[in-house]
Design a protein around this motif. Structure first.
Motif, mmCIF file in Angstrom:
data_model
loop_
_atom_site.group_PDB
_atom_site.id
_atom_site.type_symbol
_atom_site.label_atom_id
_atom_site.label_comp_id
_atom_site.label_asym_id
_atom_site.label_seq_id
_atom_site.Cartn_x
_atom_site.Cartn_y
_atom_site.Cartn_z
ATOM 1 N N LEU A 238 -1.145 -25.475 43.233
ATOM 2 C CA LEU A 238 -1.493 -24.087 43.533
ATOM 3 C C LEU A 238 -1.460 -23.291 42.239
ATOM 4 C CD1 LEU A 238 0.492 -23.134 46.772
ATOM 5 C CD2 LEU A 238 -1.817 -24.067 46.561
ATOM 6 N N LEU A 239 -2.287 -22.247 42.181
ATOM 7 C CA LEU A 239 -2.168 -21.283 41.099
ATOM 8 C C LEU A 239 -0.937 -20.425 41.403
ATOM 9 C CD1 LEU A 239 -5.909 -20.337 40.856
ATOM 10 C CD2 LEU A 239 -4.514 -21.273 38.977
ATOM 11 N N PRO A 240 -0.311 -19.858 40.381
ATOM 12 C CA PRO A 240 0.879 -19.039 40.639
ATOM 13 C C PRO A 240 0.656 -17.966 41.709
ATOM 14 C CG PRO A 240 0.669 -19.470 38.307
ATOM 15 C CD PRO A 240 -0.557 -20.061 38.950
ATOM 16 N N GLU A 241 -0.499 -17.288 41.657
ATOM 17 C CA GLU A 241 -0.710 -16.213 42.652
ATOM 18 C C GLU A 241 -0.869 -16.780 44.068
ATOM 19 O OE1 GLU A 241 -2.541 -16.729 39.918
ATOM 20 O OE2 GLU A 241 -4.703 -16.559 40.307
ATOM 21 N N GLN A 242 -1.442 -17.968 44.167
ATOM 22 C CA GLN A 242 -1.557 -18.596 45.505
ATOM 23 C C GLN A 242 -0.163 -18.953 46.026
ATOM 24 O OE1 GLN A 242 -4.102 -21.911 44.309
ATOM 25 N NE2 GLN A 242 -5.800 -21.034 45.466
ATOM 26 N N TYR A 243 0.671 -19.423 45.120
ATOM 27 C CA TYR A 243 2.034 -19.790 45.511
ATOM 28 C C TYR A 243 2.813 -18.552 45.989
ATOM 29 C CZ TYR A 243 7.017 -20.519 44.794
ATOM 30 O OH TYR A 243 8.371 -20.522 44.962
ATOM 31 N N LEU A 244 2.667 -17.453 45.268
ATOM 32 C CA LEU A 244 3.420 -16.250 45.657
ATOM 33 C C LEU A 244 2.986 -15.774 47.041
ATOM 34 C CD1 LEU A 244 3.491 -14.389 42.222
ATOM 35 C CD2 LEU A 244 5.438 -15.436 43.416
ATOM 36 N N GLU A 245 1.702 -15.918 47.339
ATOM 37 C CA GLU A 245 1.207 -15.533 48.655
ATOM 38 C C GLU A 245 1.767 -16.472 49.728
ATOM 39 O OE1 GLU A 245 -3.041 -15.137 48.597
ATOM 40 O OE2 GLU A 245 -3.076 -14.538 50.712
ATOM 41 N N LEU A 246 1.786 -17.751 49.398
ATOM 42 C CA LEU A 246 2.354 -18.739 50.335
ATOM 43 C C LEU A 246 3.800 -18.358 50.691
ATOM 44 C CD1 LEU A 246 2.296 -22.611 49.979
ATOM 45 C CD2 LEU A 246 4.459 -21.438 50.209
ATOM 46 N N VAL A 247 4.571 -18.031 49.667
ATOM 47 C CA VAL A 247 5.992 -17.723 49.914
ATOM 48 C C VAL A 247 6.116 -16.510 50.831
ATOM 49 C CG1 VAL A 247 8.178 -17.018 48.852
ATOM 50 C CG2 VAL A 247 6.796 -18.825 47.787
ATOM 51 N N GLU A 248 5.315 -15.478 50.586
ATOM 52 C CA GLU A 248 5.360 -14.305 51.461
ATOM 53 C C GLU A 248 5.082 -14.700 52.904
ATOM 54 O OE1 GLU A 248 6.305 -11.187 50.929
ATOM 55 O OE2 GLU A 248 6.908 -12.145 49.047
ATOM 56 N N GLN A 249 4.059 -15.533 53.076
ATOM 57 C CA GLN A 249 3.648 -15.910 54.433
ATOM 58 C C GLN A 249 4.719 -16.752 55.131
ATOM 59 O OE1 GLN A 249 -0.225 -17.720 54.101
ATOM 60 N NE2 GLN A 249 -1.193 -15.794 53.544
ATOM 61 N N VAL A 250 5.264 -17.731 54.413
ATOM 62 C CA VAL A 250 6.238 -18.600 55.101
ATOM 63 C C VAL A 250 7.545 -17.856 55.369
ATOM 64 C CG1 VAL A 250 5.235 -20.778 54.316
ATOM 65 C CG2 VAL A 250 7.097 -19.754 52.991
ATOM 66 N N LYS A 251 7.868 -16.909 54.496
ATOM 67 C CA LYS A 251 9.089 -16.124 54.764
ATOM 68 C C LYS A 251 8.915 -15.324 56.054
ATOM 69 C CE LYS A 251 11.251 -15.422 50.259
ATOM 70 N NZ LYS A 251 11.339 -14.514 49.107
ATOM 71 N N ALA A 252 7.718 -14.788 56.246
ATOM 72 C CA ALA A 252 7.453 -14.005 57.462
ATOM 73 C C ALA A 252 7.551 -14.896 58.701
ATOM 74 C CB ALA A 252 6.079 -13.355 57.365
ATOM 75 N N ILE A 253 7.032 -16.104 58.596
ATOM 76 C CA ILE A 253 7.099 -17.028 59.745
ATOM 77 C C ILE A 253 8.553 -17.420 60.017
ATOM 78 C CG2 ILE A 253 6.469 -19.361 60.547
ATOM 79 C CD1 ILE A 253 3.819 -18.968 58.934
ATOM 80 N N HIS A 254 9.277 -17.689 58.947
ATOM 81 C CA HIS A 254 10.677 -18.092 59.108
ATOM 82 C C HIS A 254 11.497 -16.970 59.742
ATOM 83 C CE1 HIS A 254 14.813 -19.111 57.593
ATOM 84 N NE2 HIS A 254 14.450 -20.209 58.212
ATOM 85 N N LYS A 255 11.154 -15.749 59.393
ATOM 86 C CA LYS A 255 11.880 -14.600 59.934
ATOM 87 C C LYS A 255 11.714 -14.486 61.448
ATOM 88 C CE LYS A 255 12.498 -9.784 58.743
ATOM 89 N NZ LYS A 255 12.037 -8.713 57.870
ATOM 90 N N VAL A 256 10.525 -14.826 61.896
ATOM 91 C CA VAL A 256 10.271 -14.792 63.354
ATOM 92 C C VAL A 256 11.157 -15.813 64.057
ATOM 93 C CG1 VAL A 256 8.549 -15.226 65.150
ATOM 94 C CG2 VAL A 256 7.892 -14.039 63.042
#
Ligand code: PEP
Ligand code: MN
Length: 343
Positions: free
Chosen positions: A319-337
């Motif tokens: 992944l490019l760094p910016e793609q990775y940062l987006e991934l982390v945001e998304q998975v954190k949101a899913i984990h929070k649910v």
């Protein structure tokens, strides 16, 4: 002594007729049934018969909570041995339990600049673990084999500078001592999942072990590999699903996410998922990372590269760094649910 094949554990609210249905089925198959009345629920021992008992014949019957194969092929790794989930402690961080562990970094340590720029992004994302290979298991002997100790030294600099814990692979017994000097977690790669002498060696290590699933290993073989490590005294094993070989050829491997609930049922060990090697393709990594967390994985292993087209290994999945940062945001949101109290 009677030979025990399986235990059928009934739900606490199972009715007498549901219990009788299970008893009839056992007798119909030519086995003997022995009812064990517990304080809260009934279990039924299947004994004295020929051949194997197919758990699937019982698992979907009304009133059945679970089936347990006897004797369990693995003991230390089994959820029967330790009812609560294991949490692996690394410094102030944890893998397993409520937290979502993100292990991110490079496939291979190539240069200090490459590693430091990726480490910067890992730190920015809030992840606590940095991965990078100094010894690389490559299919071709002519492909880049890793920087060896020089790569380990760069990883040690990453720890000192960013405070990230280092995950790196040892490929054989001779490398373990050196890797132990630099790593916080030792990775055992997919090709070594059944290298039993290596498993025994890291079983004597004080460091936690990230054990990747063999690319054609069944879940039982995977847990028995963990058992090899644990039987030597090292109970800090983190399992990692990284995709298996199937006939599908749209991805590098088939990421077997059904292993997540299966492991949760059979073992107390934490399980993380590696959608980078599990798919081998940049555009598949983020969707499968989301799916992994939604399925209940305890963490993720993600590869990135500042310029994937120049990567000396696994550029197609980086992944490019910016793609990775987006991934982390998304998975954190899913984990929070899924675990609202953990964030
Ligand atoms: C890796 O994680 O760098 C790696 C080589 O993975 P695997 O052993 O799963 O192929
Ligand atoms: Mn890789």
């Amino acid at each position: 002594m009677r030979k025990r094949f399986m235990l059928v554990v009934m739900k606490s609210d199972a009715t007498q007729s549901e219990i009788e249905r299970v008893l009839e089925k056992i007798e119909h198959l030519g086995f003997c049934a022995k009812t064990l009345d517990g304080s809260s629920r009934t279990s039924i021992d299947i004994t004295d018969g020929n051949g194997a008992v197919d758990a699937a014949l019982f698992e979907n019957l009304a009133g059945v909570a679970e089936t347990v194969r006897l004797p369990s092929p693995y003991k230390l790794a089994s959820s029967q041995t330790l009812r609560k989930k294991s949490v692996i402690v690394i410094g102030n961080e944890r893998i397993g339990g409520d937290a979502l562990a993100i292990i991110a970094g490079v496939c291979a340590v190539e240069t200090r600049e490459q590693v430091f720029s990726v480490a910067e992004t890992v730190k920015e994302s809030g992840a606590k673990f940095f991965r990078g290979g100094a010894f690389k298991p490559r299919t071709s002997p002519y492909a880049f084999q890793g920087l060896g100790e020089e790569g380990l030294q760069i990883l040690a600099e990453v720890r000192a500078r960013f405070g990230l814990h280092i995950v790196t692979e040892a490929m054989d017994n001779e490398q373990v001592e050196l890797v132990e000097k630099y790593a916080d977690i030792i990775q055992i790669g997919t090709r070594n999942m059944q290298n039993f002498s290596l498993l025994k060696r890291v079983g004597k290590s004080k460091l936690p072990i990230l054990l990747k699933r063999g690319m054609s290993a069944t879940l039982e073989e995977f847990l028995l590999a963990a058992e090899y490590i644990m039987a030597e005294g090292n109970e800090n094993v983190i399992l990692c699903e990284r995709g298996i070989r199937t006939f599908s050829n749209h991805a590098r491997n088939t990421l077997d996410l059904s292993i997540v609930p299966a492991v949760q049922k059979l073992s107390h060990l934490p399980l993380i998922v590696d959608p980078s090697h599990g798919t081998g393709k940049n555009f598949m990594v983020t969707p499968m990372a989301r799916a992994s967390v939604a399925a209940g994985a305890d963490g993720l292993l993600i590869e990135m590269h500042p310029q994937p087209e120049t990567a000396r290994s696994d550029g197609a999945q980086a992944l490019l760094p910016e793609q990775y940062l987006e991934l982390v945001e998304q998975v954190k949101a899913i984990h929070k649910v899924l675990s609202p109290l953990s964030v």
